[in-house]
Design a protein around this motif. Structure first.
Motif, PDB file in Angstrom:
ATOM      1  N   UNK A   1       0.878  -1.330   0.033  1.00 15.20           N
ATOM      2  CA  UNK A   1       0.076   0.040  -0.030  1.00 15.20           C
ATOM      3  C   UNK A   1       0.840   1.098   0.057  1.00 15.20           C
ATOM      4  N   UNK A   2       1.235   1.800  -1.141  1.00 15.27           N
ATOM      5  CA  UNK A   2       2.164   2.735  -1.320  1.00 15.27           C
ATOM      6  C   UNK A   2       1.623   4.348  -1.072  1.00 15.27           C
ATOM      7  N   UNK A   3       0.197   4.418  -1.226  1.00 17.78           N
ATOM      8  CA  UNK A   3      -0.397   5.651  -0.829  1.00 17.78           C
ATOM      9  C   UNK A   3      -1.912   5.469  -0.641  1.00 17.78           C
ATOM     10  N   UNK A   4      -2.338   5.971   0.331  1.00 21.94           N
ATOM     11  CA  UNK A   4      -3.958   6.149   0.653  1.00 21.94           C
ATOM     12  C   UNK A   4      -4.312   7.384   0.883  1.00 21.94           C
ATOM     13  N   UNK A   5      -5.586   7.542   0.820  1.00 22.82           N
ATOM     14  CA  UNK A   5      -6.229   9.051   1.115  1.00 22.82           C
ATOM     15  C   UNK A   5      -7.443   9.242   0.368  1.00 22.82           C
ATOM     16  N   UNK A   6      -7.934  10.557  -0.111  1.00 22.39           N
ATOM     17  CA  UNK A   6      -9.376  10.593  -0.679  1.00 22.39           C
ATOM     18  C   UNK A   6      -8.957  11.309  -2.130  1.00 22.39           C
ATOM     19  N   UNK A   7      -9.672  11.329  -2.988  1.00 23.79           N
ATOM     20  CA  UNK A   7     -10.005  12.177  -4.032  1.00 23.79           C
ATOM     21  C   UNK A   7     -11.023  12.964  -4.315  1.00 23.79           C
ATOM     22  N   UNK A   8     -10.975  14.214  -5.064  1.00 21.54           N
ATOM     23  CA  UNK A   8     -12.033  14.911  -5.289  1.00 21.54           C
ATOM     24  C   UNK A   8     -12.135  15.313  -6.793  1.00 21.54           C
TER      25      UNK A   8
ATOM     26  N   UNK B   1     -19.184  11.551 -16.789  1.00 22.22           N
ATOM     27  CA  UNK B   1     -18.815  12.256 -17.967  1.00 22.22           C
ATOM     28  C   UNK B   1     -17.460  12.256 -18.488  1.00 22.22           C
ATOM     29  N   UNK B   2     -16.510  12.477 -17.313  1.00 21.46           N
ATOM     30  CA  UNK B   2     -15.146  12.238 -17.800  1.00 21.46           C
ATOM     31  C   UNK B   2     -14.530  11.076 -18.189  1.00 21.46           C
ATOM     32  N   UNK B   3     -15.104  10.049 -17.566  1.00 18.70           N
ATOM     33  CA  UNK B   3     -14.673   8.497 -18.000  1.00 18.70           C
ATOM     34  C   UNK B   3     -14.994   8.388 -19.383  1.00 18.70           C
ATOM     35  N   UNK B   4     -16.201   8.853 -19.747  1.00 21.02           N
ATOM     36  CA  UNK B   4     -16.895   8.404 -21.097  1.00 21.02           C
ATOM     37  C   UNK B   4     -15.833   9.103 -22.161  1.00 21.02           C
ATOM     38  N   UNK B   5     -15.552  10.535 -21.725  1.00 21.76           N
ATOM     39  CA  UNK B   5     -14.982  11.343 -22.795  1.00 21.76           C
ATOM     40  C   UNK B   5     -13.505  11.255 -22.893  1.00 21.76           C
ATOM     41  N   UNK B   6     -13.062  10.703 -21.649  1.00 22.09           N
ATOM     42  CA  UNK B   6     -11.709  10.145 -21.599  1.00 22.09           C
ATOM     43  C   UNK B   6     -10.797  11.394 -20.856  1.00 22.09           C
ATOM     44  N   UNK B   7     -11.194  11.919 -19.871  1.00 24.67           N
ATOM     45  CA  UNK B   7     -10.435  12.939 -19.316  1.00 24.67           C
ATOM     46  C   UNK B   7     -11.070  13.262 -17.708  1.00 24.67           C
ATOM     47  N   UNK B   8     -10.175  12.677 -16.832  1.00 24.17           N
ATOM     48  CA  UNK B   8     -10.679  12.884 -15.663  1.00 24.17           C
ATOM     49  C   UNK B   8      -9.819  14.040 -14.856  1.00 24.17           C
ATOM     50  N   UNK B   9     -10.181  15.085 -14.345  1.00 20.93           N
ATOM     51  CA  UNK B   9      -9.285  16.035 -13.446  1.00 20.93           C
ATOM     52  C   UNK B   9      -9.956  15.931 -12.165  1.00 20.93           C
ATOM     53  N   UNK B  10      -8.799  15.753 -11.273  1.00 21.30           N
ATOM     54  CA  UNK B  10      -9.072  15.520  -9.968  1.00 21.30           C
ATOM     55  C   UNK B  10      -8.135  16.203  -8.901  1.00 21.30           C
ATOM     56  N   UNK B  11      -8.276  16.223  -7.749  1.00 18.76           N
ATOM     57  CA  UNK B  11      -7.336  16.415  -6.702  1.00 18.76           C
ATOM     58  C   UNK B  11      -7.152  15.465  -5.743  1.00 18.76           C
ATOM     59  N   UNK B  12      -6.006  15.059  -5.494  1.00 15.50           N
ATOM     60  CA  UNK B  12      -5.737  13.943  -4.588  1.00 15.50           C
ATOM     61  C   UNK B  12      -5.490  14.509  -3.170  1.00 15.50           C
ATOM     62  N   UNK B  13      -5.700  13.865  -2.139  1.00 13.23           N
ATOM     63  CA  UNK B  13      -5.333  14.366  -0.852  1.00 13.23           C
ATOM     64  C   UNK B  13      -4.801  12.907  -0.236  1.00 13.23           C
TER      65      UNK B  13
END
Ligand code: MN
Length: 206
Positions: free
Chosen positions: A102-109, A116-128
């Motif tokens: 388990x190299x990293x764990x947390x949440x994403x936003x 829609x992003x999955x279908x379109x092929x672009x996910x934009x997100x923040x990692x915590x």
């Protein structure tokens, strides 16, 4: 994808990986994690919770904090949420056989509508996460191949680092869950490889 492919590929009599039991619904926060996986080829499994499963990508080179780097991220089958707590060793000969950290764990936003992003092929997100933070993008490449090739790219923000390179992955080569190295998870005591060989006893004649 749901989890049929995940189950089809594994023999749960032989692997310690979870067979996809239910996970208690936590708060609204979506989980994010990376598992470093020393399989046929070392890679980092990047996973984002969405709609009750972990969307998954295999990132061979691992994430880079440098926005100039585009890391190939091959989409793999969705994994159960319970997989997010897995660290251990998958037996040799089984699907994905090898050590999992388990190299990293947390949440994403999600910063856009993720479905829609999955279908379109672009996910934009923040990692915590404990290691990775800030804004990231996953972008699907056009291809005729059956597999989905995406690119994992760090957005330019305070968490980005132009100077970051492979050394940073080495510095962070420990489990966020147990603090262990890959060797320790694999059950090898570092510096004492000879000890392991003792388990194979020669039959004494008497
Ligand atoms: Mn893997």
């Amino acid at each position: 994808m749901a989890l049929e492919e995940y189950r089809r590929k594994r023999n749960f009599q032989k692997t310690p990986e979870p067979s996809a039991g239910r996970v208690k619904k936590r708060a609204e926060q979506l989980s994010y994690l990376i598992q470093k996986h020393d399989a046929t080829r070392l890679h980092y499994d990047f996973r984002l919770e969405l709609d009750g499963v972990l969307l998954s990508w295999a990132v061979t080179k691992g994430p880079s904090l440098n926005p100039a780097d585009k890391r190939l991220a091959v989409r793999t089958e969705d994994h159960p949420l319970s997989y997010g707590a897995f660290e251990g060793t998958i037996p040799k000969g089984e699907y994905g056989g090898g050590t999992v950290m388990l190299w990293d764990t947390g949440t994403w936003e999600p910063l856009d509508d993720p479905q829609a992003g999955l279908k379109k092929g672009h996910l934009s997100f923040a990692l915590n996460g404990k290691k990775l933070k800030g804004k990231w993008d996953l972008i699907r490449m056009r291809t005729d191949e059956k597999r989905e090739n995406w690119l994992l790219i760090k957005e330019d923000d305070e968490e980005a680092s132009r100077s970051a390179n492979e050394a940073y992955l080495e510095e962070l080569a420990f489990s966020v869950a147990s603090g262990r190295s890959m060797e320790e998870i694999a059950g090898v005591e570092e510096g004492k490889p000879a000890k392991l060989k003792k388990t194979r006893k020669t039959r004494s004649a008497h």
